[in-house]
Enzyme design. Structure first.
Site, PDB file in Angstrom:
ATOM      1  N   CYS A   1       7.099   2.919   5.647  1.00 15.86           N
ATOM      2  CA  CYS A   1       7.031   3.396   7.033  1.00 15.86           C
ATOM      3  C   CYS A   1       8.409   3.613   7.668  1.00 15.86           C
ATOM      4  O   CYS A   1       8.655   4.626   8.317  1.00 15.86           O
ATOM      5  CB  CYS A   1       6.228   2.416   7.876  1.00 15.86           C
TER       6      CYS A   1
ATOM      7  N   HIS B   1       7.289   1.608  15.182  1.00 19.41           N
ATOM      8  CA  HIS B   1       8.586   1.118  14.707  1.00 19.41           C
ATOM      9  C   HIS B   1       9.691   1.880  15.439  1.00 19.41           C
ATOM     10  O   HIS B   1       9.624   3.106  15.575  1.00 19.41           O
ATOM     11  CB  HIS B   1       8.767   1.402  13.214  1.00 19.41           C
TER      12      HIS B   1
HETATM   13  P1  NAP Z   1      -4.436  -5.284   5.597  1.00 21.96           P
HETATM   14  O1  NAP Z   1      -4.734  -4.969   7.015  1.00 21.96           O
HETATM   15  O2  NAP Z   1      -4.179  -6.700   5.233  1.00 21.96           O
HETATM   16  O3  NAP Z   1      -5.608  -4.699   4.682  1.00 21.96           O
HETATM   17  C1  NAP Z   1      -5.644  -4.914   3.314  1.00 21.96           C
HETATM   18  C2  NAP Z   1      -6.694  -4.035   2.685  1.00 21.96           C
HETATM   19  O4  NAP Z   1      -6.626  -4.177   1.276  1.00 21.96           O
HETATM   20  C3  NAP Z   1      -8.105  -4.427   3.095  1.00 21.96           C
HETATM   21  O5  NAP Z   1      -8.888  -3.271   3.165  1.00 21.96           O
HETATM   22  C4  NAP Z   1      -8.536  -5.317   1.929  1.00 21.96           C
HETATM   23  O6  NAP Z   1      -9.923  -5.352   1.749  1.00 21.96           O
HETATM   24  C5  NAP Z   1      -7.917  -4.563   0.790  1.00 21.96           C
HETATM   25  N1  NAP Z   1      -7.778  -5.399  -0.390  1.00 21.96           N
HETATM   26  C6  NAP Z   1      -7.141  -6.570  -0.509  1.00 21.96           C
HETATM   27  N2  NAP Z   1      -7.263  -7.065  -1.753  1.00 21.96           N
HETATM   28  C7  NAP Z   1      -7.996  -6.165  -2.445  1.00 21.96           C
HETATM   29  C8  NAP Z   1      -8.464  -6.106  -3.783  1.00 21.96           C
HETATM   30  N3  NAP Z   1      -8.205  -7.054  -4.670  1.00 21.96           N
HETATM   31  N4  NAP Z   1      -9.203  -5.032  -4.151  1.00 21.96           N
HETATM   32  C9  NAP Z   1      -9.473  -4.063  -3.273  1.00 21.96           C
HETATM   33  N5  NAP Z   1      -9.066  -4.067  -1.994  1.00 21.96           N
HETATM   34  C10 NAP Z   1      -8.338  -5.113  -1.589  1.00 21.96           C
HETATM   35  O7  NAP Z   1      -3.163  -4.522   5.104  1.00 21.96           O
HETATM   36  P2  NAP Z   1      -2.616  -3.070   5.553  1.00 21.96           P
HETATM   37  O8  NAP Z   1      -1.603  -3.251   6.598  1.00 21.96           O
HETATM   38  O9  NAP Z   1      -3.739  -2.147   5.780  1.00 21.96           O
HETATM   39  O10 NAP Z   1      -1.816  -2.651   4.264  1.00 21.96           O
HETATM   40  C11 NAP Z   1      -2.432  -2.418   3.018  1.00 21.96           C
HETATM   41  C12 NAP Z   1      -1.352  -2.043   2.028  1.00 21.96           C
HETATM   42  O11 NAP Z   1      -0.779  -0.805   2.391  1.00 21.96           O
HETATM   43  C13 NAP Z   1      -0.180  -3.020   1.985  1.00 21.96           C
HETATM   44  O12 NAP Z   1      -0.381  -4.036   1.066  1.00 21.96           O
HETATM   45  C14 NAP Z   1       0.975  -2.148   1.632  1.00 21.96           C
HETATM   46  O13 NAP Z   1       1.088  -2.111   0.223  1.00 21.96           O
HETATM   47  C15 NAP Z   1       0.581  -0.798   2.127  1.00 21.96           C
HETATM   48  N6  NAP Z   1       1.300  -0.442   3.353  1.00 21.96           N
HETATM   49  C16 NAP Z   1       2.195   0.563   3.302  1.00 21.96           C
HETATM   50  C17 NAP Z   1       2.902   0.910   4.400  1.00 21.96           C
HETATM   51  C18 NAP Z   1       3.940   1.961   4.325  1.00 21.96           C
HETATM   52  O14 NAP Z   1       5.025   1.694   4.769  1.00 21.96           O
HETATM   53  N7  NAP Z   1       3.676   3.142   3.815  1.00 21.96           N
HETATM   54  C19 NAP Z   1       2.695   0.265   5.597  1.00 21.96           C
HETATM   55  C20 NAP Z   1       1.768  -0.747   5.667  1.00 21.96           C
HETATM   56  C21 NAP Z   1       1.082  -1.089   4.524  1.00 21.96           C
HETATM   57  P3  NAP Z   1     -10.820  -6.593   2.313  1.00 21.96           P
HETATM   58  O15 NAP Z   1     -11.035  -6.327   3.774  1.00 21.96           O
HETATM   59  O16 NAP Z   1     -12.065  -6.502   1.513  1.00 21.96           O
HETATM   60  O17 NAP Z   1     -10.033  -7.833   2.061  1.00 21.96           O
HETATM   61  N1  12T Z   2       6.006  -5.656   3.749  1.00 20.66           N
HETATM   62  O1  12T Z   2       4.399  -0.664   1.720  1.00 20.66           O
HETATM   63  O2  12T Z   2       5.586  -5.957   6.283  1.00 20.66           O
HETATM   64  O3  12T Z   2       6.457  -1.069   1.428  1.00 20.66           O
HETATM   65  O4  12T Z   2       5.904  -4.221   7.543  1.00 20.66           O
HETATM   66  C1  12T Z   2       5.250  -1.703   4.385  1.00 20.66           C
HETATM   67  C2  12T Z   2       5.344  -2.550   5.474  1.00 20.66           C
HETATM   68  C3  12T Z   2       5.644  -3.487   2.908  1.00 20.66           C
HETATM   69  C4  12T Z   2       5.408  -1.252   2.018  1.00 20.66           C
HETATM   70  C5  12T Z   2       5.695  -4.747   6.444  1.00 20.66           C
HETATM   71  C6  12T Z   2       5.759  -4.353   3.985  1.00 20.66           C
HETATM   72  C7  12T Z   2       5.428  -2.185   3.138  1.00 20.66           C
HETATM   73  C8  12T Z   2       5.592  -3.865   5.271  1.00 20.66           C
END
Ligand code: NAP
Ligand code: 12T
Length: 358
Positions: free
Chosen positions: A128, A252
């Site tokens: 992000c 952000h």
């Molecule tokens: P979050 O709110 O904690 O949501 C996590 C999601 O992953 C939920 O839908 C959860 O499902 C699912 N999940 C967890 N363990 C799983 C498994 N073993 N199999 C299938 N699904 C599973 O986190 P978030 O903020 O949405 O972020 C999710 C991911 O996106 C992060 O881990 C990160 O890698 C990525 N991300 C990227 C950016 C970026 O900068 N591009 C920003 C934020 C996040 P349940 O509800 O069933 O637990």
């Molecule tokens: N730890 O997908 O905590 O690289 O704000 C994005 C956001 C990892 C990622 C955060 C993180 C990622 C956060």
């Protein structure tokens, strides 16, 4: 005929925004499938007023999927994205797991959509903090070149997921309603769920996002360094980052200092940013106009302001860059990648699987 699109991590902070972005997408959609962990099976989420049941993410879940948007942590992508590719889908991965893989394009569509043309089934969405910085700096790089970037971020808690949002709101409640001293607020997740110690974010600023690497920078900071070089296709750009979590829910902000290669007049820099797709110039200090996180929430653009010359360095420029971390920083950039894939005729099965099946 439209596409079948799967959202993996549909119940999360990013996944729920992906669903919203898909409700408004220009992609021809036939079907949306929502996947998460076994914990969510039995729950439903709404897409365009229609209830959709959450399915468990498994190796065999991707039959018939054309595009799979992954946002369920690096481990889930590592394990299941190769199976999605094997089943014929193109994966847009939001986690950091594949970002530095040479077989995986790392894409901000306004900047390097061409990198997708050589895809092998997985396209990575950058971090992000990197994405919004790329949208603001690419118009400058194109015209004057970039020698170095020094960035300090002011990152929202929603970047760390739904539980971090709840933790922050809980701490604010404890402090304001129960009168708890900020030092004694309940902290179980931030700064990083994976680290040993946890500190309150309410009334605080934490100079740690993600874990520390062995050079004393955090992984979040090293993502900004490495991803910038990959997206801008220039290993010579110098990038140092300090990533800080602040008690903001979404949006952000970044204080960015750059040194251009050729001298860049400030008025021309402003014009270049204003004309760049996805960027919005918000810079009128006489009228106190500058980007603010609260105004960026819900918008797809990146807002840039406070653009001014360094007082000493000949080619030095400072600016303030703000975007919705869950939209351009994650869900919108991913759906936008999917739209670009479609426009470029790149939504098709990959014949030779180069990613390891685990
Ligand atoms: P979050 O709110 O904690 O949501 C996590 C999601 O992953 C939920 O839908 C959860 O499902 C699912 N999940 C967890 N363990 C799983 C498994 N073993 N199999 C299938 N699904 C599973 O986190 P978030 O903020 O949405 O972020 C999710 C991911 O996106 C992060 O881990 C990160 O890698 C990525 N991300 C990227 C950016 C970026 O900068 N591009 C920003 C934020 C996040 P349940 O509800 O069933 O637990
Ligand atoms: N730890 O997908 O905590 O690289 O704000 C994005 C956001 C990892 C990622 C955060 C993180 C990622 C956060």
């Amino acid at each position: 005929m439209g596409y079948t699109v799967a959202v993996v991590g549909a119940t999360g902070a990013v996944g729920t925004q992906m669903i919203k972005m898909l409700e408004e997408t220009t992609l021809p959609l036939d079907k949306v499938r929502l996947l998460a962990s076994a914990r969510s099976v039995g729950k439903t989420l709404t897409f365009k007023g229609q209830e959709i049941e959450i399915e468990e993410t498994t190796e065999t879940a991707f039959e018939g999927v054309d595009i799979a948007l992954f946002s369920a942590g690096g481990g889930t992508s590592a394990k299941f994205a190769p199976y999605a590719v094997k089943a014929g889908a193109v994966v847009v991965d939001n986690t950091s797991y594949f970002r530095q893989n040479p077989d995986v394009p790392l894409v901000v569509p306004e900047v390097n959509a061409h990198a997708m043309d050589a895809h092998k089934g997985i396209i990575a969405c950058p971090n992000c903090s990197t994405i919004q910085m790329m949208v603001a700096l690419e118009p400058i790089r194109q015209r004057w070149g970039l020698d170095r970037i020094i960035v300090s971020t002011y990152q929202a808690v929603s970047g760390a997921g739904a539980t971090a949002i709840q933790e922050t709101l809980g701490q604010l409640h404890e402090a304001v309603v129960d009168g708890v001293d900020p030092k004694h607020l309940t902290a179980k997740i931030l700064p990083s769920g994976g680290d040993k110690k946890h500190y309150p974010i309410a009334f605080n600023a934490l100079p740690q996002i993600d874990l520390f690497t062995d050079n004393d920078y955090t992984y979040e900071e090293m993502k900004m360094t490495k991803e910038t070089k990959k997206i801008m296709e220039d290993d010579a750009i110098k990038v140092s980052a300090t990533c800080v979590r602040v008690p903001v829910l979404s949006g952000h902000s970044e204080s960015v200092y750059i040194e251009t290669i050729d001298p860049a007049p400030i008025s021309d820099v402003k014009e270049a940013i204003a004309n760049f797709p996805g960027a919005v110039l918000e810079d009128d200090v006489a009228n106190q106009i500058y980007p603010q996180a609260i105004n960026a929430v819900g918008r797809r653009e990146t807002f840039v302001g406070r653009i001014r010359k360094d007082l000493d360095a000949e080619n030095g420029i400072h600016m303030w860059i703000v975007s919705d971390n869950l939209l351009k920083g994650a869900a919108w950039n991913s759906v936008q990648i999917a739209e670009s894939l479609h426009e470029r005729g790149l939504v098709r099965p990959t014949k030779e699987l180069v990613f390891e099946l685990k």
